[in-house]
Write a protein that holds these residues in place. Structure first.
Motif, mmCIF file in Angstrom:
data_model
loop_
_atom_site.group_PDB
_atom_site.id
_atom_site.type_symbol
_atom_site.label_atom_id
_atom_site.label_comp_id
_atom_site.label_asym_id
_atom_site.label_seq_id
_atom_site.Cartn_x
_atom_site.Cartn_y
_atom_site.Cartn_z
ATOM 1 N N PHE A 63 1.096 -1.001 -0.017
ATOM 2 C CA PHE A 63 -0.158 -0.043 0.039
ATOM 3 C C PHE A 63 0.754 1.377 -0.086
ATOM 4 O O PHE A 63 1.910 1.075 0.644
ATOM 5 N N PRO A 64 0.541 2.243 -0.971
ATOM 6 C CA PRO A 64 -0.408 2.466 -1.749
ATOM 7 C C PRO A 64 -0.601 1.823 -2.995
ATOM 8 O O PRO A 64 0.753 1.674 -3.542
ATOM 9 N N TYR A 65 -1.696 1.412 -3.703
ATOM 10 C CA TYR A 65 -1.662 1.054 -4.958
ATOM 11 C C TYR A 65 -1.363 1.921 -5.837
ATOM 12 O O TYR A 65 -1.553 3.297 -5.616
ATOM 13 N N GLN A 66 -0.823 1.803 -7.110
ATOM 14 C CA GLN A 66 -0.356 2.809 -7.969
ATOM 15 C C GLN A 66 -1.879 3.267 -8.737
ATOM 16 O O GLN A 66 -2.542 2.246 -9.369
ATOM 17 N N VAL A 67 -2.015 4.443 -8.905
ATOM 18 C CA VAL A 67 -3.175 4.921 -9.551
ATOM 19 C C VAL A 67 -2.705 6.056 -10.675
ATOM 20 O O VAL A 67 -2.152 6.830 -10.602
ATOM 21 N N LYS A 68 -2.842 5.392 -11.819
ATOM 22 C CA LYS A 68 -2.510 6.231 -13.122
ATOM 23 C C LYS A 68 -3.445 7.163 -13.419
ATOM 24 O O LYS A 68 -4.557 7.207 -13.030
ATOM 25 N N PRO A 69 -2.859 8.512 -14.109
ATOM 26 C CA PRO A 69 -3.923 9.407 -14.529
ATOM 27 C C PRO A 69 -5.326 8.711 -15.346
ATOM 28 O O PRO A 69 -6.366 9.267 -14.783
ATOM 29 N N GLU A 70 -5.215 7.844 -16.060
ATOM 30 C CA GLU A 70 -6.338 7.233 -16.573
ATOM 31 C C GLU A 70 -7.007 6.454 -15.600
ATOM 32 O O GLU A 70 -8.463 6.136 -16.011
ATOM 33 N N ASP A 71 -6.751 6.107 -14.561
ATOM 34 C CA ASP A 71 -7.441 5.165 -13.842
ATOM 35 C C ASP A 71 -8.329 6.072 -12.909
ATOM 36 O O ASP A 71 -9.448 5.501 -12.521
ATOM 37 N N LEU A 72 -8.340 7.383 -12.905
ATOM 38 C CA LEU A 72 -9.058 8.068 -12.100
ATOM 39 C C LEU A 72 -10.625 8.196 -12.725
ATOM 40 O O LEU A 72 -11.285 8.497 -12.033
ATOM 41 N N GLU A 73 -10.754 7.935 -14.056
ATOM 42 C CA GLU A 73 -12.226 7.904 -14.490
ATOM 43 C C GLU A 73 -12.708 6.508 -14.368
ATOM 44 O O GLU A 73 -13.913 6.314 -14.423
ATOM 45 N N LYS A 74 -11.936 5.573 -13.768
ATOM 46 C CA LYS A 74 -12.535 4.253 -13.446
ATOM 47 C C LYS A 74 -12.857 4.238 -11.914
ATOM 48 O O LYS A 74 -12.624 4.897 -11.141
ATOM 49 N N THR A 75 -13.833 3.284 -11.910
ATOM 50 C CA THR A 75 -14.433 2.761 -10.383
ATOM 51 C C THR A 75 -13.432 1.987 -9.850
ATOM 52 O O THR A 75 -12.510 1.553 -10.342
ATOM 53 N N ALA A 76 -13.375 2.078 -8.307
ATOM 54 C CA ALA A 76 -12.510 1.340 -7.754
ATOM 55 C C ALA A 76 -12.891 -0.200 -7.916
ATOM 56 O O ALA A 76 -11.786 -1.093 -7.875
ATOM 57 N N ASP A 77 -13.920 -0.599 -7.991
ATOM 58 C CA ASP A 77 -14.402 -2.242 -8.410
ATOM 59 C C ASP A 77 -13.777 -2.352 -9.749
ATOM 60 O O ASP A 77 -13.295 -3.660 -9.939
ATOM 61 N N GLU A 78 -13.636 -1.630 -10.617
ATOM 62 C CA GLU A 78 -12.771 -1.764 -11.792
ATOM 63 C C GLU A 78 -11.288 -2.063 -11.548
ATOM 64 O O GLU A 78 -10.400 -2.693 -12.358
ATOM 65 N N LEU A 79 -11.096 -1.146 -10.569
ATOM 66 C CA LEU A 79 -9.231 -1.140 -10.322
ATOM 67 C C LEU A 79 -8.865 -2.303 -9.516
ATOM 68 O O LEU A 79 -7.700 -2.681 -9.456
ATOM 69 N N ILE A 80 -9.781 -3.007 -8.920
ATOM 70 C CA ILE A 80 -9.489 -4.145 -7.883
ATOM 71 C C ILE A 80 -8.604 -5.188 -8.849
ATOM 72 O O ILE A 80 -7.625 -5.802 -8.226
#
Length: 501
Positions: free
Chosen positions: A70-87
């Motif tokens: 932790f923390p997981y990496q969050v790319k700029p394009e990930d900000l548009e996704k939901t957390a459920d999609e990022l799991i």
């Protein structure tokens, strides 16, 4: 339960001559709740990266367990996704229902999993990531500073959640969190590494006793070395003086001297020289025993502050204040009241987004804010300000000092007292760690004479020892301050007034 064994671990980055970790060795159990502390730049985050296998190193890391971070990496394009999609990207073997169970424990609505990640607050993002982190099985978890930028409410939730878990390394500078959560401490000292049972407070109490004993032993050895040197020097002078009488004498004054006298003097001189040699060996032994006694001492070096006293007692007067930004329809808060008088250390407290930083912006004259009520700032008030943001820092320290009109030597001295290594002075600040960047801002503020010091979350990424230095400084010099800081221990020690926004 598994073992994690680290032996003679040595590492430095390819683009740097500095050794980050050198001959580090320790053994831990993977069901421990382990706190990891050390000065900024001692290699805490680097150690976690090495456990994850990110870099090549010398030495060995032996374990049968897997790691997650932790923390997981969050790319700029990930900000548009939901957390459920990022799991799936964060933890591929975990399913949503497992995360939902953890979300319930960390006091979050599962509905937040289905919102765009960019719409979530820092606290919501942190708690979702922690829920995903703990949703798996049979892993040893590496948790790197989970409470940075979190308000007190969110910190309390994270503290309660982590205290119910086990099997992790927690890197944190929050003493309250370390005390509530950890049952073992892994400490990267100045020269050594130690593992100790207990939380931060029990480790610190043991360390203070150990440091006190080491100082006393060091003083004892210094006195013994001084005595031995004086005795050795005196004996050496006697031997030299005695030796000089072997050859040449006045037959009138020393008419009774025989040829055998020379042999007697030689034997006596040799005996004295032997005594000198023995003294020198004892001196060497004392020095050897003294060396290393103070290698891990964490002296909270005294810093200096030059606060100015304002000519009136009241510096800031706020009555029935309501505040909003021009483009916003709703007020951040309404009917706020407080005063800042000479010597006050006012803590602005409240959840993230409630308007604490906006109050500071209004005091500093931000034209984008619309106010109703009274906000009176004393005429000619000199303010020294620390921003949350460090991204604007670039170039060399010398350029920074010149651009701000700061005394370069004084800036370097304060940074050295805050344990910033001299090698950093020759680097560009964009290459600094976040902790080092924060220390630059704190040092610049400290050497700027002001009536009022306004610090907005100054302690994020700042190590425990530097926090204690800053606490000591504030309590000694009693500057007038407005602080936004979520470290509970820091609030309790330095605050005179708490204003809830």
């Amino acid at each position: 339960m598994a073992q994690l064994q680290v032996s003679n671990l040595t590492f430095s980055y390819d683009d740097s001559p500095d050794i980050v970790l050198e001959n580090v060795s320790f053994n831990i159990d993977t069901d421990w709740k382990l706190g990891l502390i050390g000065r900024n730049g001692k290699g805490k985050t680097t150690l976690l990266s090495l456990l994850l296998g990110k870099y090549e190193y010398e030495g060995s890391i032996t374990t049968s367990t897997a790691f997650d971070y932790f923390p997981y990496q969050v790319k700029p394009e990930d900000l548009e996704k939901t957390a459920d999609e990022l799991i799936e990207a964060w933890k591929p073997l975990v399913e949503s229902w497992q995360v939902m169970i953890e979300l319930n424990q960390i006091e979050m609505d599962a509905e937040l999993l289905y919102r765009p990640f960019k719409t979530l607050s820092n606290g919501e993002r942190t708690r979702i990531m922690l829920a995903v982190l703990f949703a798996g099985d049979n892993e040893f978890l590496l948790i790197d500073e989970p409470t940075n930028h979190l308000d007190i409410h969110a910190r309390e939730i994270v503290k309660k959640y982590l205290s119910s878990k086990k099997g992790f390394i927690l890197v944190s500078h929050d003493r309250d969190l370390l005390d509530a959560v950890c049952n073992h401490m892994l400490v990267l000292n100045r020269q050594t590494v130690e593992v100790q049972t207990g939380n931060f407070t029990s480790w610190w109490e043991n360390k203070e006793r150990s440091d006190s004993f080491a100082r006393a032993e060091n003083e004892k050895h210094l006195k013994e070395i001084g005595k031995l040197k004086a005795t050795a020097d005196r004996s050496k002078r006697w031997a030299d003086k005695n030796e000089s009488t072997k050859i040449g004498y006045d037959p009138i004054k020393e008419h009774d001297r025989s040829i055998s006298t020379r042999a007697y003097i030689g034997a006596k001189t040799k005996k004295m020289q032997s005594r000198v040699s023995n003294f020198e060996k004892r001196i060497d032994r004392e020095i050897e025993e003294k060396e290393g006694l103070l290698q891990d001492i964490e002296d909270v070096s005294d810093l200096k502050l030059t606060p100015m006293r304002y000519h009136k007692d009241v510096l800031i007067n706020v009555r029935n204040l309501s505040l909003r930004y021009k483009e916003a329809e709703r007020y951040l808060f309404e009917e706020l009241r407080f005063q800042v008088k000479n010597g006050d250390r006012l803590i602005l407290s409240g959840r993230n987004g409630c308007g604490k930083s906006s109050i500071i912006s209004a005091i500093r004259g931000n034209d984008e804010l619309i106010t109703e009520g009274t906000l009176e700032v004393g005429a000619g008030l000199k303010i020294s300000y620390i921003n949350q943001d460090t991204s604007f820092l670039s170039g060399t320290l010398r350029d920074f000092a010149e651009n701000r009109g700061l005394d370069e030597t004084l800036l370097f001295t304060v940074l050295r007292n805050l344990d910033v290594g001299r090698e950093a002075f020759n680097k560009n600040m964009e290459d600094y760690s976040e902790g080092q960047k924060k220390k630059v801002l704190i040092a610049a503020s400290l050497i700027t004479p002001a009536h009022l010091y306004i610090w907005d979350e100054p302690l994020n990424y700042i190590d425990v020892f530097s926090r204690m230095q800053i606490e000591k400084l504030i309590l000694e010099f009693k500057p007038t301050m407005i602080l936004v800081e979520h470290d509970v221990r820091f609030q309790e020690k330095v605050g005179t007034t708490v204003v809830k926004v």
